[in-house]
Motif scaffolding. Structure first.
Motif, mmCIF file in Angstrom:
data_model
loop_
_atom_site.group_PDB
_atom_site.id
_atom_site.type_symbol
_atom_site.label_atom_id
_atom_site.label_comp_id
_atom_site.label_asym_id
_atom_site.label_seq_id
_atom_site.Cartn_x
_atom_site.Cartn_y
_atom_site.Cartn_z
ATOM 1 N N LYS A 8 2.156 -4.646 -4.856
ATOM 2 C CA LYS A 8 0.953 -4.075 -4.275
ATOM 3 C C LYS A 8 1.126 -3.905 -2.774
ATOM 4 C CE LYS A 8 -0.938 -4.352 -8.306
ATOM 5 N NZ LYS A 8 -1.054 -3.170 -9.134
ATOM 6 N N ASN A 9 0.217 -3.135 -2.197
ATOM 7 C CA ASN A 9 0.258 -2.877 -0.753
ATOM 8 C C ASN A 9 0.226 -4.182 0.022
ATOM 9 O OD1 ASN A 9 -0.387 -2.076 1.924
ATOM 10 N ND2 ASN A 9 -1.134 -0.138 1.097
ATOM 11 N N LYS A 10 1.111 -4.319 1.012
ATOM 12 C CA LYS A 10 1.200 -5.557 1.785
ATOM 13 C C LYS A 10 0.273 -5.563 2.987
ATOM 14 C CE LYS A 10 5.637 -5.907 2.593
ATOM 15 N NZ LYS A 10 6.888 -6.536 3.031
ATOM 16 N N GLN A 11 -0.686 -4.655 3.027
ATOM 17 C CA GLN A 11 -1.533 -4.539 4.214
ATOM 18 C C GLN A 11 -2.296 -5.822 4.483
ATOM 19 O OE1 GLN A 11 -3.964 -1.081 3.978
ATOM 20 N NE2 GLN A 11 -3.747 -0.636 6.123
ATOM 21 N N ASN A 12 -2.659 -6.561 3.429
ATOM 22 C CA ASN A 12 -3.402 -7.806 3.625
ATOM 23 C C ASN A 12 -2.487 -9.014 3.711
ATOM 24 O OD1 ASN A 12 -5.846 -6.570 3.671
ATOM 25 N ND2 ASN A 12 -6.241 -6.808 1.475
ATOM 26 N N SER A 13 -1.185 -8.777 3.632
ATOM 27 C CA SER A 13 -0.257 -9.892 3.727
ATOM 28 C C SER A 13 -0.247 -10.449 5.134
ATOM 29 C CB SER A 13 1.151 -9.432 3.338
ATOM 30 O OG SER A 13 1.169 -8.971 2.004
ATOM 31 N N SER A 14 0.065 -11.744 5.223
ATOM 32 C CA SER A 14 0.149 -12.378 6.547
ATOM 33 C C SER A 14 1.557 -12.897 6.732
ATOM 34 C CB SER A 14 -0.858 -13.521 6.651
ATOM 35 O OG SER A 14 -0.679 -14.216 7.846
ATOM 36 N N ILE A 15 2.295 -12.325 7.688
ATOM 37 C CA ILE A 15 3.655 -12.768 7.975
ATOM 38 C C ILE A 15 3.695 -13.218 9.416
ATOM 39 C CG2 ILE A 15 6.089 -12.132 8.007
ATOM 40 C CD1 ILE A 15 5.416 -9.912 6.029
ATOM 41 N N ARG A 16 3.849 -14.535 9.651
ATOM 42 C CA ARG A 16 3.799 -15.064 11.001
ATOM 43 C C ARG A 16 5.094 -15.836 11.276
ATOM 44 N NH1 ARG A 16 -0.740 -17.173 8.822
ATOM 45 N NH2 ARG A 16 0.033 -19.273 9.180
ATOM 46 N N ASP A 67 -1.908 -8.750 -12.936
ATOM 47 C CA ASP A 67 -1.049 -9.094 -11.806
ATOM 48 C C ASP A 67 -0.912 -10.603 -11.633
ATOM 49 O OD1 ASP A 67 -0.794 -6.406 -11.166
ATOM 50 O OD2 ASP A 67 -2.506 -6.443 -9.809
ATOM 51 N N TYR A 68 0.229 -10.993 -11.071
ATOM 52 C CA TYR A 68 0.397 -12.320 -10.504
ATOM 53 C C TYR A 68 0.257 -12.176 -8.987
ATOM 54 C CZ TYR A 68 2.469 -13.876 -14.941
ATOM 55 O OH TYR A 68 2.689 -14.191 -16.249
ATOM 56 N N CYS A 69 -0.678 -12.893 -8.413
ATOM 57 C CA CYS A 69 -0.864 -12.850 -6.961
ATOM 58 C C CYS A 69 -0.205 -14.093 -6.356
ATOM 59 C CB CYS A 69 -2.342 -12.782 -6.594
ATOM 60 S SG CYS A 69 -3.086 -11.207 -7.075
ATOM 61 N N LEU A 70 0.835 -13.862 -5.553
ATOM 62 C CA LEU A 70 1.638 -14.942 -5.003
ATOM 63 C C LEU A 70 1.366 -15.137 -3.523
ATOM 64 C CD1 LEU A 70 5.172 -14.229 -6.515
ATOM 65 C CD2 LEU A 70 3.457 -15.809 -7.378
ATOM 66 N N GLU A 71 1.421 -16.394 -3.106
ATOM 67 C CA GLU A 71 1.500 -16.716 -1.685
ATOM 68 C C GLU A 71 2.830 -17.418 -1.473
ATOM 69 O OE1 GLU A 71 -0.580 -19.283 1.922
ATOM 70 O OE2 GLU A 71 -1.172 -19.637 -0.154
ATOM 71 N N ASN A 118 3.727 -17.121 6.409
ATOM 72 C CA ASN A 118 3.299 -17.038 5.016
ATOM 73 C C ASN A 118 3.081 -15.575 4.661
ATOM 74 O OD1 ASN A 118 0.413 -16.271 5.385
ATOM 75 N ND2 ASN A 118 0.310 -18.274 6.366
ATOM 76 N N MET A 119 3.145 -15.271 3.389
ATOM 77 C CA MET A 119 2.997 -13.892 2.933
ATOM 78 C C MET A 119 2.309 -13.902 1.583
ATOM 79 S SD MET A 119 5.932 -10.963 2.584
ATOM 80 C CE MET A 119 6.756 -11.703 1.189
ATOM 81 N N SER A 120 1.308 -13.059 1.411
ATOM 82 C CA SER A 120 0.561 -12.987 0.157
ATOM 83 C C SER A 120 0.684 -11.593 -0.431
ATOM 84 C CB SER A 120 -0.917 -13.320 0.392
ATOM 85 O OG SER A 120 -1.051 -14.614 0.931
ATOM 86 N N GLU A 121 1.023 -11.513 -1.726
ATOM 87 C CA GLU A 121 1.162 -10.225 -2.406
ATOM 88 C C GLU A 121 0.867 -10.377 -3.880
ATOM 89 O OE1 GLU A 121 4.203 -7.145 -1.880
ATOM 90 O OE2 GLU A 121 5.022 -8.488 -0.363
ATOM 91 N N CYS A 122 0.484 -9.260 -4.494
ATOM 92 C CA CYS A 122 0.280 -9.223 -5.941
ATOM 93 C C CYS A 122 1.343 -8.336 -6.584
ATOM 94 C CB CYS A 122 -1.114 -8.693 -6.275
ATOM 95 S SG CYS A 122 -2.439 -9.829 -5.810
ATOM 96 N N PHE A 123 1.833 -8.754 -7.750
ATOM 97 C CA PHE A 123 2.879 -8.033 -8.468
ATOM 98 C C PHE A 123 2.451 -7.849 -9.919
ATOM 99 C CE2 PHE A 123 4.751 -10.670 -5.197
ATOM 100 C CZ PHE A 123 5.594 -9.801 -4.520
ATOM 101 N N SER A 124 2.868 -6.747 -10.494
ATOM 102 C CA SER A 124 2.621 -6.545 -11.917
ATOM 103 C C SER A 124 3.375 -7.602 -12.718
ATOM 104 C CB SER A 124 3.085 -5.143 -12.325
ATOM 105 O OG SER A 124 3.056 -5.004 -13.737
#
Length: 756
Positions: free
Chosen positions: A366-374, A395-399, A410-416
Motif C-alpha cells: 500500500k501507499n507509504k504516505q502514512n509511513s513513519s521513517i525516522r 491485508d496484513y498491516c505491519l509496523e 519505524n515504518m508502517s505499511e499494509c500488504f496484501s
C-alpha cells in the motif's frame, strides 16, 4: 526520560570527578576549558551511544535504573511462536491477555492494574516536580539575560570600544561582562584601576566566556536536582577566571603582585548575575593561589590520555549492547490501548484502526504516505528488526522497527495477504526482485509480533552497481523492496530522465513514486512547463502533492498556462478552488496566481476584507488590504486614533502611525510635552526620535525652558542633551541657543570662534 536524566547525571559525575582529581591543578587552562565544555556535551550524548557486546554485565546501569519500582509483570501467552523467538514473560505494561479467562486471570489483572495506577501516580508527581524545577530555573535564566540586555540597551552612558561595549552603570555593582557588554560603575575606581578592570573583562569578551556560562546554566536547568551540575558550573567559572588572569599577566605590562593586591582591594559585596563573567568573585583566594603556582610542564599532558578509556568505560557501564536477542515487549502492540480480560471475544474492538489507502497496482504494498521513517541516513541497519501486525480485511498491516525498547526509526505499511508465503512453522516470507522479507512469528493471528530479516538479492544489487546506481545509505535495497522497484522500473527511469542516481532512486522509493506516477508527471510537465522534468523535479512535485486532480482544479479556477513550479508554489501555500471562490465573493477577481498566493499568505478572506473596508478608507485595493493586515491596522486601532483626536487620517498616515507605534497613550504623552496644537507629522517625528518627557526635563534643567517641538526633535537627532551641554560649557561654549549647540555638535566641538 528518567533513565536519560539518570545516565546524564552519572556521566557528568564521571567528568567532574576526573577533573577534580586529575586535571584541576594543571595550568593548561585552555585545554581544561575544552575538556569541561566537551565533557558537558558528552554527558548528554553518551546516554544515546551503544557499543557492540564487549563485556559481561554491559549496560549494568540501564538494568539498575529500570529495576526500581517495577510492578509485578503480567502473563502473556502467544501461540505458534518458535522457541527461538518465544515471548518473554516480563512485560512492562498493565495488560494481561490469556487464551482463556477465569477468576484467577481477573484477579491477576486487577492486581496488576492497581500496581500500575500507584506506580503511575508516583512517577507523575515526580515528573511534575522535575518540570516545575526546570520551569523555575529556565525563567530565572531568561530574566537574567533579559535584564542584562535591557540594561545595555537602555543605558545612555555606553562606549563602543571596538571588540566590546562599555556600559557605565549609574549604580554601584561589581564589574562584569556578558558577551560583548562590559558593565562597570566607574565612580568607584581611579583611572589605572578602571583600565585594568576593562583589560580583564575584554579578555573575557574576546574568549567568549559568556558562552561557557550559558551552556553551564542550561545543564543546570536540565539537571537541577543533581548537585554535581551546580559544582560543575562553578568549575567552569573558576577555570574561566584562571584563563583570563593568565592571559592578562602575559599580554599587559602589569606587576602580578600589584594585580593581586588590586583584586583584594576592589572586591565589593554587590553580587553580579550568575551568567556574567565577573571581575570580583568569592574565589579570589583560589585565583591568587593559581597565579602564584608553578606552571605545568609539557610532561603533564599524559593525564589527558586517560580520557578515551574513561569515556569508553562510561558507555560500557551505562548502555546496553547495540544489538540484543530479546523481543521488545516493553513496547505496546501497534496502538496504545487497554484490553479488559473480561472481554473474551476481542473481535474488531481490539483492532487498531487506520485509514486504508488503495494500492496503485494489485497485490503490491500500500501507499507509504502514512509511513513513519525516522533515522539519520546510513546510521542504522534496517535489515533486521522487529515487527508487529494486525489484520485489516485482505491485508496484513505491519509496523517495522529496529530497537528493543526504543527505535531510531519505524515504518508502517499494509500488504496484501497474497504476497506472503508460509515457509515453515510460524515463518512467513515475501519476495520480489530486490530481496526477501522473512517474518518469524504467527502472522495469521489477529494481532501478532516477532522478528524480521531482510535479505538482499545479490543479482539485483549487481545490476544496480553495473548501472552506477549506488547510495551512501546502506538501506537502499530495503526501501526499494517496499516500493517494489524492479528492473523494468529502473530501465524506465533511465530511458526517461537525463540523470538517474542511486540517491534519486532512494528518494523515489521513500516517497513511494510508482512507475505510473512517473508517467503521469512526465505528461503534466510536458503540458504545463513545456519541458521534460528532471527526476528531482518529479520528486519535488510528489512531495508537495501535485497530481492530476490538483492540476485540473487549478485549470477550473481559470489559470490555464501555469508552470508546474507555480502550481507547486500555490499548493504549498494552500491555494485551492474554495479560496479563489472566497476572493471572488468579495469582488476581487481576475487576479494572477502571484497575487492569489500573496493574498493567501497574508490571510485575505471574506471576513478580513469586510472588516478592512469598514475602516473608512473608501475602496481598498488588494495591495492596500495586505499592507493593513501586515501592520495590524484594524477597526479598534482606527477608533483609538480617532479618540486621541487624530481624525480623517489618510491610509498612508494611518500606516505610518501604526509602524511608529503611535497610539492614544503616546499621543497624550507628546501633547503633554507642552504644545497642544501639534499636527500629525510633528507627533510622528517626536515619536520616531524619542522626544519624551524625560528628554524635555533634561533640556529644561540645562536652561532651555521654552523650545518648540521641532527644535527639540532636531536637537535629539544630533544627540544634544544635558550632559553634552554641560561638557560644552566646561570647555567655554556658553550658549543661550540650541541652534549653536547643534552647530557645535555637527562640527565635533571644534569651533573656537563660538566661545564666549
Amino acid at each position: 526520560m528518567i533513565e536519560f536524566l539518570l545516565k546524564a547525571s552519572f556521566a557528568l559525575t564521571v567528568v567532574f570527578l576526573f577533573y577534580k582529581l586529575i586535571l584541576q591543578q594543571e595550568s593548561f587552562f585552555a585545554l581544561n576549558r575544552f575538556y569541561l565544555l566537551a565533557g558537558l556535551g558528552l554527558a548528554f550524548v553518551l546516554p544515546f551511544v551503544a557499543l557492540p557486546a564487549l563485556i559481561n554485565h554491559q549496560g549494568y546501569l540501564t538494568t539498575a535504573f529500570q529495576s526500581p519500582g517495577q510492578s509485578a509483570p503480567p502473563t502473556w501467552q502467544v501461540t505458534e511462536v518458535p522457541e527461538k523467538t518465544a515471548v518473554s514473560p516480563e512485560v512492562s505494561t498493565s495488560v494481561t491477555i490469556k487464551t482463556s479467562v477465569g477468576p484467577e486471570a481477573k484477579s491477576s489483572a486487577n492486581a496488576t492494574s492497581n500496581d500500575s495506577k500507584n506506580n503511575f501516580s508516583g512517577w507523575f508527581w515526580l515528573g511534575l516536580l522535575y518540570l516545575f524545577g526546570v520551569g523555575i530555573f529556565a525563567l530565572n535564566l531568561v530574566f537574567q539575560v533579559g535584564s542584562l540586555f535591557y540594561q545595555a540597551l537602555k543605558s545612555e552612558d555606553k562606549v563602543n570600544d571596538g571588540e566590546a561595549v562599555i556600559v557605565n552603570t549609574s549604580r554601584p555593582q561589581a564589574p562584569c561582562s556578558f558577551f560583548k557588554f562590559i558593565f562597570i560603575y566607574p565612580n568607584n575606581y581611579d583611572f589605572a584601576t578602571y583600565e585594568q578592570i576593562l583589560a580583564h573583562e575584554k579578555i573575557h569578551v574576546r574568549l567568549k566566556h559568556s558562552l561557557d556560562l550559558l551552556l553551564a546554566e542550561v545543564a543546570v536547568i536540565v539537571l537541577w536536582f543533581n548537585p554535581v551540575a551546580w559544582w560543575f558550573k562553578r568549575e567552569i567559572e573558576k577555570n574561566n577566571e584562571y584563563q583570563t588572569d593568565a592571559a592578562l599577566l602575559q599580554t599587559e605590562p602589569i606587576n602580578p603582585q600589584e594585580y593581586q593586591f588590586n583584586l583584594l582591594q576592589i572586591a565589593v559585596p554587590n553580587k553580579p548575575l550568575s551568567i556574567t563573567t565577573n571581575y570580583n568573585q568569592s574565589l579570589l583566594k583560589q585565583r591568587i593561589k593559581m597565579m602564584n603556582a608553578k606552571k605545568s610542564t609539557a610532561s603533564a599532558y599524559w593525564k589527558y590520555s586517560f580520557l578515551v578509556p574513561l569515556f569508553f568505560g562510561t558507555v560500557l557501564i551505562m548502555n546496553e549492547p547495540a544489538t540484543s536477542q530479546e523481543l521488545p515487549f516493553n513496547d505496546i502492540l501497534l496502538a496504545a490501548r487497554t484490553v479488559n480480560p473480561d472481554d473474551a471475544d476481542l473481535g474488531n474492538k481490539a483492532k487498531p484502526t487506520r485509514d486504508k489507502e488503495p494500492a496503485s497496482e494489485p497485490d503490491q504494498p500500500k501507499n507509504k504516505q502514512n509511513s513513519s521513517i525516522r533515522y539519520q541516513q546510513g546510521d542504522v541497519d534496517m535489515a533486521k528488526g522487529y515487527w508487529y501486525s494486525h489484520q485489516d480485511g485482505t491485508d496484513y498491516c505491519l509496523e517495522l522497527k529496529g530497537g528493543q525498547r526504543a527505535s531510531s526509526w519505524n515504518m508502517s505499511e499494509c500488504f496484501s495477504k497474497k504476497l506472503f508465503q508460509k515457509t515453515g512453522n510460524a515463518v512467513y516470507s515475501m519476495t520480489n526482485e530486490v530481496g526477501t522479507l522473512q517474518l518469524n512469528g504467527n502472522l495469521e493471528a489477529e494481532v501478532s509480533q516477532g522478528k524480521y530479516t531482510f535479505t538482499e538479492n545479490s543479482n539485483f544489487k549487481k545490476y544496480l552497481a553495473a548501472n552506477n546506481l549506488v547510495a551512501d545509505d546502506r538501506n537502499l535495497l530495503f526501501h526499494l523492496f517496499f516500493a517494489n522497484v524492479n528492473r523494468a522500473y529502473v530501465d524506465f527511469l533511465k530511458n526517461n530522465y537525463a540523470e538517474v542516481t542511486g540517491e534519486r532512486l532512494l528518494e523515489s522509493a521513500i516517497h513511494n513514486i510508482s512507475m505510473s506516477d512517473h508517467q503521469s508527471y512526465l505528461g503534466m510537465f510536458q503540458q504545463h512547463s513545456h519541458k521534460k522534468p528532471t527526476l528531482g523535479e518529479v520528486i519535488e512535485a510528489k512531495i508537495h502533492g501535485i497530481d492530476q486532480k490538483y492540476v485540473q482544479e487549478i485549470e477550473k479556477m481559470g489559470f490555464k498556462d501555469l508552470s508546474m513550479k507555480k502550481m507547486m508554489e500555490a499548493k504549498i501555500h494552500g491555494v485551492n478552488a474554495a479560496y479563489v471562490a472566497d476572493l471572488k465573493k468579495t469582488g476581487i477577481t481576475n487576479l494572477p496566481m502571484n497575487k492569489v498566493i500573496e493574498a493567501k499568505i497574508h490571510n485575505i478572506n471574506p471576513e478580513s476584507v469586510k472588516a478592512l473596508r469598514a475602516l473608512g478608507f473608501g475602496e481598498l485595493s488588494l495591495d492596500n488590504m495586505m499592507q493593513l493586515n501586515i501592520h495590524g491596522v484594524d477597526a479598534d486601532y482606527i477608533k483609538e486614533l480617532q479618540a486621541a483626536g487624530l481624525k480623517n487620517l489618510t491610509l498612508d498616515q494611518t500606516l505610518q502611525a501604526r509602524i511608529h507605534n503611535l497610539g492614544a497613550s503616546t499621543v497624550k504623552a507628546i501633547r503633554d510635552l507642552g504644545s497642544k496644537d501639534l499636527d500629525f507629522e510633528q507627533m510622528v517625528n517626536a515619536q520616531i526620535h524619542g522626544v519624551n518627557a524625560a528628554y524635555i526635563a533634561d533640556l529644561k534643567k540645562a536652561g532651555f525652558q521654552n523650545v518648540d517641538l521641532d527644535k527639540m526633535v532636531e536637537a535629539k537627532i544630533h544627540d544634544i542633551d544635558g550632559n553634552f551641554i554641560a561638557q560644552a560649557r566646561k570647555k567655554g561654549y556658553n550658549f543661550n541657543s540650541l541652534d549653536k549647540y547643534i552647530t557645535l555638535k555637527i562640527h565635533d566641538g571644534a569651533i573656537k570662534a563660538l566661545k564666549d
